[in-house]
Design an enzyme around this catalytic site. Structure first.
Site, PDB file in Angstrom:
ATOM      1  CB  ILE A  75       2.999  -3.778 -15.061  1.00 47.99           C
ATOM      2  CG1 ILE A  75       3.897  -4.858 -15.669  1.00 47.99           C
ATOM      3  CG2 ILE A  75       1.721  -4.400 -14.485  1.00 47.99           C
ATOM      4  CD1 ILE A  75       4.339  -5.928 -14.675  1.00 47.99           C
ATOM      5  CB  ALA A  76      -0.348   0.708 -16.343  1.00 47.26           C
ATOM      6  CD  GLU A 106      14.623   0.794 -16.114  1.00 49.51           C
ATOM      7  OE1 GLU A 106      13.561   0.560 -16.705  1.00 49.51           O
ATOM      8  OE2 GLU A 106      15.729   0.748 -16.676  1.00 49.51           O
ATOM      9  CG  ASN A 111       4.984   1.482  -8.188  1.00 50.62           C
ATOM     10  OD1 ASN A 111       4.188   0.749  -7.621  1.00 50.62           O
ATOM     11  ND2 ASN A 111       4.945   1.711  -9.490  1.00 50.62           N
ATOM     12  CE1 TYR A 117       6.371  -5.517 -11.156  1.00 50.03           C
ATOM     13  CE2 TYR A 117       7.399  -3.573 -10.241  1.00 50.03           C
ATOM     14  CZ  TYR A 117       6.502  -4.147 -11.109  1.00 50.03           C
ATOM     15  OH  TYR A 117       5.734  -3.352 -11.922  1.00 50.03           O
TER      16      TYR A 117
END
Length: 147
Positions: A75-76, A106, A111, A117
């Site tokens: 996911i970016a 992962e 991050n 999440y």
């Protein structure tokens, strides 16, 4: 940028140059190569493009392993577009595609996406030492919906 101005569509080969630019911006030496991105698309994994004004502002991918398991591949969101709910929209799309499967991912230990999440039910279940190369950063393994 408001998330309601972002549309999601299938990620296709025409998006690859923009994906590579975002990879380089966000991940530097650990960015995925053209071959890696194209092979993910060729495998038929569920990849989505976040578009705003005809421009790719983010993307995400999910690999469905079988009837019980799927893994978030990436996911970016462009740095300038972060903090506006685009990552959340992409994650929600991946989770919808996963259905009732256990979903794993992962994420680098430094991050801040870990908080996102966790809000969606992912729990830390392990650490992969020196997972990211060439930096040697560790990755947290997170699962959602495990049996």
């Amino acid at each position: 940028m408001r998330p309601e101005l972002v549309t999601l569509e299938p990620l296709v080969r025409a998006h690859v140059p923009a994906v590579l630019a975002i990879e380089k911006e966000l991940f530097g030496r650990e960015a995925w190569s053209r071959w890696m991105v194209q092979s993910e698309l060729d495998e038929g994994h569920h990849y989505r493009a976040a578009m705003s004004g005809g421009e790719l502002v983010g993307y995400a991918g999910l690999a469905v392993v079988d009837d019980t398991e799927a893994w978030v591949q990436n996911i970016a969101v462009r740095a300038e577009s972060q903090g506006h709910g685009i990552g959340r929209l992409l994650l929600e799309d991946l989770l919808a595609a996963a259905g009732d499967r256990t979903v794993g991912l992962e994420v680098a230990t430094d991050n801040p996406a870990q908080r996102l999440y966790a809000r969606y039910g992912f729990e830390i279940v392990g650490v992969r030492k020196r997972y990211y190369q060439p930096s040697g950063k560790d990755a947290l393994v997170m699962l959602r919906g495990r049996p």
